[in-house]
Scaffold this active site. Structure first.
Site, PDB file in Angstrom:
ATOM      1  N   SER A  42       0.801  -1.215   0.000  1.00 57.62           N
ATOM      2  CA  SER A  42       0.000   0.000   0.000  1.00 57.62           C
ATOM      3  C   SER A  42       0.836   1.268   0.000  1.00 57.62           C
ATOM      4  CB  SER A  42      -0.900  -0.017   1.242  1.00 57.62           C
ATOM      5  OG  SER A  42      -1.344   1.257   1.595  1.00 57.62           O
ATOM      6  N   GLY A  43       0.493   2.194  -0.908  1.00 54.70           N
ATOM      7  CA  GLY A  43       1.151   3.497  -0.905  1.00 54.70           C
ATOM      8  C   GLY A  43       0.849   4.256   0.370  1.00 54.70           C
ATOM      9  N   LEU A  44      -0.391   4.157   0.843  1.00 56.12           N
ATOM     10  CA  LEU A  44      -0.750   4.782   2.110  1.00 56.12           C
ATOM     11  C   LEU A  44       0.066   4.195   3.244  1.00 56.12           C
ATOM     12  CD1 LEU A  44      -2.558   6.493   3.985  1.00 56.12           C
ATOM     13  CD2 LEU A  44      -4.234   4.628   3.927  1.00 56.12           C
ATOM     14  N   ASP A  54       0.118  10.650   2.260  1.00 55.70           N
ATOM     15  CA  ASP A  54      -0.098   9.837   1.065  1.00 55.70           C
ATOM     16  C   ASP A  54      -0.293  10.769  -0.135  1.00 55.70           C
ATOM     17  OD1 ASP A  54      -0.509   7.616  -0.532  1.00 55.70           O
ATOM     18  OD2 ASP A  54      -2.645   7.487  -0.057  1.00 55.70           O
ATOM     19  N   ASP A  81       1.398  -0.689  -5.026  1.00 59.57           N
ATOM     20  CA  ASP A  81       0.609   0.514  -5.284  1.00 59.57           C
ATOM     21  C   ASP A  81       1.584   1.642  -5.611  1.00 59.57           C
ATOM     22  OD1 ASP A  81      -1.113   2.673  -5.235  1.00 59.57           O
ATOM     23  OD2 ASP A  81      -1.470   2.593  -3.079  1.00 59.57           O
ATOM     24  N   ASP A  83       0.725   4.461  -7.062  1.00 64.05           N
ATOM     25  CA  ASP A  83      -0.057   5.683  -7.227  1.00 64.05           C
ATOM     26  C   ASP A  83      -0.225   6.012  -8.714  1.00 64.05           C
ATOM     27  OD1 ASP A  83      -0.250   5.862  -4.455  1.00 64.05           O
ATOM     28  OD2 ASP A  83       1.570   7.037  -4.285  1.00 64.05           O
ATOM     29  N   GLU A 110      -2.818   4.276 -10.951  1.00 64.20           N
ATOM     30  CA  GLU A 110      -4.149   4.871 -10.967  1.00 64.20           C
ATOM     31  C   GLU A 110      -4.224   6.040 -11.943  1.00 64.20           C
ATOM     32  OE1 GLU A 110      -4.671   7.779  -7.250  1.00 64.20           O
ATOM     33  OE2 GLU A 110      -3.952   5.793  -6.642  1.00 64.20           O
ATOM     34  N   LYS A 116      -0.511  12.496  -6.416  1.00 61.58           N
ATOM     35  CA  LYS A 116      -1.803  11.858  -6.156  1.00 61.58           C
ATOM     36  C   LYS A 116      -2.478  12.469  -4.929  1.00 61.58           C
ATOM     37  CE  LYS A 116      -2.795   8.767  -3.560  1.00 61.58           C
ATOM     38  NZ  LYS A 116      -2.363   7.367  -3.369  1.00 61.58           N
ATOM     39  N   SER A 119      -7.805   8.679  -2.285  1.00 58.89           N
ATOM     40  CA  SER A 119      -9.175   8.558  -2.784  1.00 58.89           C
ATOM     41  C   SER A 119     -10.236   8.917  -1.759  1.00 58.89           C
ATOM     42  CB  SER A 119      -9.424   7.127  -3.273  1.00 58.89           C
ATOM     43  OG  SER A 119      -8.519   6.781  -4.288  1.00 58.89           O
ATOM     44  N   ARG A 153      -5.763   1.098 -12.301  1.00 65.64           N
ATOM     45  CA  ARG A 153      -6.777   1.457 -11.304  1.00 65.64           C
ATOM     46  C   ARG A 153      -7.617   2.625 -11.813  1.00 65.64           C
ATOM     47  NH1 ARG A 153      -5.438   2.539  -4.935  1.00 65.64           N
ATOM     48  NH2 ARG A 153      -6.997   4.152  -4.487  1.00 65.64           N
ATOM     49  N   HIS A 184     -12.404   1.363  -8.300  1.00 68.83           N
ATOM     50  CA  HIS A 184     -12.444   1.842  -6.918  1.00 68.83           C
ATOM     51  C   HIS A 184     -13.724   2.629  -6.661  1.00 68.83           C
ATOM     52  CE1 HIS A 184     -10.841   2.380  -3.071  1.00 68.83           C
ATOM     53  NE2 HIS A 184     -10.162   3.492  -3.232  1.00 68.83           N
TER      54      HIS A 184
END
Length: 308
Positions: A42-44, A54, A81, A83, A110, A116, A119, A153, A184
């Site tokens: 996960s990027g987060l 993020d 991920d 982004d 994405e 980014k 979301s 994504r 998403h």
């Protein structure tokens, strides 16, 4: 089998499968031990555990360095991920080449602009021009080829766009080289992704991230034809909660009495770090006598000869 091939098989099998979110090598190893066939990097999670937002504050070189540690530690494939790809097509080529070399498995890009915006934040959800984003996908696929499974994504629903646009965008992405698409939604129900599946006629697999509709039964997704569901940030959130609880209790009580049983034993940390393998390696490598030689003859070599 390469991890890219393993990830492809996971996406293309007829039944629903899950990727568990991981934010470092330790959480990835725990996910693998728990039986997950792959991990979502996960990027987060990578940003949060670095004390950063993020918002691409963690550079692509920092991301790929941490991904390399994960790829070395676990045997299951990882979907990274990345982004928006950290910029234009050329940045995408650079990060794709690096990720392919790590052998991690795959990457997810994405269709928003750089930098980014997460979301689940209310403002700043700007979608990329479709043709420009398709160029990023083609650049990734041309660079990494079969060494990296590529997921596109689609953030159309997150940006408030229509079902028709989501389907059209994903069709373009599949035609541009994406091996799978990720649709998403930030609704608290799966309505948008289920509506998408009713319109989706491509054979390209579909993934979802049910963060906001996490209590929906897996059978609903499976019956809709969804290939992969991703638990993107639950492991991170669980770790934060556990650390907060312990720190508050320890600050107040000033002793680990009544708390020790709530945390894992230190031996578990050593187990996850694979200290046992190091002990075996010491037996094999710390002192070696070649075949045909005896320990006695090696030990009797003159000191000067051994140090030369």
């Amino acid at each position: 089998m390469t991890k890219a091939h393993a990830l492809a098989r996971l996406f293309e099998r007829p039944d629903l499968d899950f990727l568990m979110g991981a934010h470092d090598a330790l959480s990835a190893q725990i996910a693998e031990e728990s039986g997950f066939s792959g991990v979502w990097l996960s990027g987060l999670g990578l940003s949060a555990t670095s004390g950063l937002r993020d918002s691409n504050e963690l550079s692509w070189t920092q991301v790929t360095e941490r991904i390399g540690l994960v790829a070395d530690r676990v045997s299951v494939p990882g979907l990274v991920d990345i982004d928006t790809g950290y910029g234009d097509f050329n940045n995408v080529r650079l990060v794709s080449r690096k990720l392919a070399r790590t052998g991690v498995g795959g990457a997810c890009i994405e269709d928003k602009v750089f930098p980014k915006v997460n979301s689940f934040l209310e403002n700043g959800q700007v979608l990329a021009d479709p043709a420009e984003f398709c160029g990023r996908l083609k650049a990734a696929k041309d660079t990494a080829g079969a060494d990296m499974y590529l997921v596109a994504r689609c953030e159309a629903f997150v940006a408030g766009r229509t079902l028709s646009e989501a389907v059209d965008r994903c069709s373009l992405y599949a035609e541009s080289g994406a091996d799978a698409v990720l649709v998403h939604s930030k609704l608290t129900s799966p309505d948008e992704v289920l509506a998408f599946m009713r319109e989706w006629s491509s054979s390209v697999p579909v993934a979802i991230i049910p963060t906001k509709y996490s209590t929906v039964l897996a059978e609903v997704f499976e019956q809709a034809g969804i290939s992969v569901a991703i638990w993107a940030n639950q492991s991170l959130r669980a770790a934060i909660g556990a650390m907060q609880e312990l720190c508050s209790a320890l600050r107040e009580q000033r002793t680990m009495r009544n708390l020790e049983g709530k945390i894992v034993d230190l031996t578990r940390v050593f187990e996850l770090a694979n200290n046992a393998e190091l002990d075996l390696a010491k037996d094999l490598y710390s002192r070696y006598v070649p075949p045909g030689r005896s320990d006695e003859t090696v030990s009797l070599l003159p000191e000067a000869s051994r140090s030369a």
